[in-house]
Scaffold this motif. Structure first.
Motif, short mmCIF file in Angstrom:
data_model
loop_
_atom_site.label_atom_id
_atom_site.label_comp_id
_atom_site.label_asym_id
_atom_site.label_seq_id
_atom_site.Cartn_x
_atom_site.Cartn_y
_atom_site.Cartn_z
N ALA A 1 -8.44 -4.00 0.48
CA ALA A 1 -8.87 -3.00 -0.50
C ALA A 1 -10.28 -2.51 -0.21
O ALA A 1 -10.56 -1.30 -0.27
CB ALA A 1 -8.79 -3.59 -1.91
N PHE B 1 -10.69 -0.81 -8.54
CA PHE B 1 -10.29 -1.97 -7.75
C PHE B 1 -9.16 -2.79 -8.40
O PHE B 1 -8.12 -3.00 -7.77
CB PHE B 1 -11.53 -2.83 -7.51
CG PHE B 1 -11.35 -3.91 -6.50
CD1 PHE B 1 -11.53 -3.64 -5.15
CD2 PHE B 1 -11.00 -5.18 -6.88
CE1 PHE B 1 -11.37 -4.63 -4.21
CE2 PHE B 1 -10.85 -6.18 -5.94
CZ PHE B 1 -11.03 -5.91 -4.61
N TRP C 1 0.83 -1.21 0.00
CA TRP C 1 0.00 0.00 0.00
C TRP C 1 0.86 1.26 0.00
O TRP C 1 0.42 2.33 -0.43
CB TRP C 1 -0.94 0.00 1.21
CG TRP C 1 -2.04 -0.99 1.09
CD1 TRP C 1 -2.17 -2.19 1.75
CD2 TRP C 1 -3.18 -0.91 0.22
NE1 TRP C 1 -3.30 -2.85 1.35
CE2 TRP C 1 -3.94 -2.08 0.42
CE3 TRP C 1 -3.62 0.05 -0.68
CZ2 TRP C 1 -5.13 -2.32 -0.28
CZ3 TRP C 1 -4.81 -0.19 -1.39
CH2 TRP C 1 -5.55 -1.36 -1.18
N MET D 1 -11.94 1.26 0.58
CA MET D 1 -13.02 1.76 -0.27
C MET D 1 -14.15 2.36 0.55
O MET D 1 -14.94 3.15 0.02
CB MET D 1 -13.55 0.63 -1.14
CG MET D 1 -12.59 0.22 -2.25
SD MET D 1 -13.24 -1.11 -3.28
CE MET D 1 -14.43 -0.23 -4.25
N CYS E 1 -8.68 3.25 -4.47
CA CYS E 1 -9.32 1.94 -4.38
C CYS E 1 -10.68 1.90 -5.08
O CYS E 1 -11.29 0.84 -5.18
CB CYS E 1 -9.47 1.52 -2.92
SG CYS E 1 -7.93 0.89 -2.23
N ALA F 1 -5.86 -0.72 -8.45
CA ALA F 1 -5.24 -0.56 -7.13
C ALA F 1 -4.58 -1.86 -6.68
O ALA F 1 -3.46 -1.85 -6.16
CB ALA F 1 -6.28 -0.11 -6.11
N THR F 2 -5.25 -3.00 -6.90
CA THR F 2 -4.67 -4.25 -6.46
C THR F 2 -3.45 -4.64 -7.32
O THR F 2 -2.53 -5.28 -6.83
CB THR F 2 -5.71 -5.39 -6.48
OG1 THR F 2 -6.33 -5.47 -7.77
CG2 THR F 2 -6.77 -5.18 -5.43
#
Length: 259
Positions: free
Chosen positions: A140, A164, A31, A144, A161, A167-168
């Protein structure tokens, strides 16, 4: 040095301090690749000025998870009381506004630890998804929860986030295919009635219901806990206006060095 997202809120006007929360578990240090977020063991710190693309609303509606878990999760839908009406009534009776973002994150972690628990692995029908992937979902989805949609459909808070799979892919180093598989699990509450009912009840703790901008396949349109009655037409229009530029910014941090 970490660069803030372009179009993040400026420091003029209201000044918003750091958001710091100690979680039950340590989040992945990946992160730290994203602007405005720092993970140090179980401590998570967000700098709103750097983390959010848009941060206009600083209050959320919440209910203590322990209360929802005890009083609402065991209640069954009947022919005269739909689960959606039960959820709305419970929010009206018990939800309270908070300006404490750390409280929202703490409650959200409890919500998603429940919704993405290992018990679901066998029934997902996606053999590539492991317990570790569910951990990624929990992390995540927890972040959010700070995203926000107003009743008029305007999206007031947007963080990375929202996007999705992007971000991952940044945080966990997932390729596009695995990111989309993870997104399928996130969306899965729409297609499995047992999980959908669980989701409706659990999201009462975050003051609304989970809505998605995506259509039939994951397309990076994200999800958010929206208040019941929110204008979904306005929501989709607002989402389409910012999606492409902000999505590109999230992807730009792929492969960044972990701070």
């Amino acid at each position: 040095m970490t660069t803030a997202f372009k179009d993040a809120p400026s420091s003029e006007g209201a000044v918003h301090g750091l958001i710091t929360v100690d979680l039950p578990v340590s989040f992945d240090t990946g992160w730290n690749r994203l602007p405005g977020i720092q993970v140090e063991g179980r401590r998570l710190t967000l700098d709103p000025q750097q983390y959010f693309f848009r941060f206009e609303s600083h209050t959320w509606l919440v209910t203590e998870w322990e209360r929802v878990e005890k009083e609402l999760l065991p209640v069954e839908e009947t022919t005269t009381s739909a689960v959606e009406q039960m959820a709305l009534d419970y929010i009206k009776r018990h939800a309270v506004p908070t300006s404490d973002a750390a409280q929202v994150i703490s409650i959200a972690y409890q919500v998603y630890a429940y919704l993405f628990r290992d018990d679901h692995l066998e029934g997902l029908g996606i053999p590539e998804i492991t317990s570790d992937h569910l951990r990624m979902l929990r992390e995540a989805a927890t972040l959010m929860a700070l995203n926000k949609v107003e009743v008029d459909g305007h999206i007031s808070n947007v963080g990375p986030c929202w996007f999705f799979p992007a971000a991952t892919s940044v945080v966990f180093g997932l390729d596009d295919r695995m990111g989309e598989l993870l997104d399928e699990v996130y969306h899965g509450g729409w297609f499995n009635e047992h999980r959908r009912i669980e989701s409706i009840k659990a999201h009462v703790a975050l003051g609304g219901r989970l809505v998605h901008g995506c259509q039939s396949v994951p397309d990076q349109s994200g999800g958010v806990v929206a208040p019941y009655g929110a204008n979904m037409s306005a929501f989709r229009e607002d989402l389409s206006a910012f999606k492409a530029d902000w999505l590109a910014q999230v992807y730009s941090y792929r492969g960044a060095t972990v701070a």
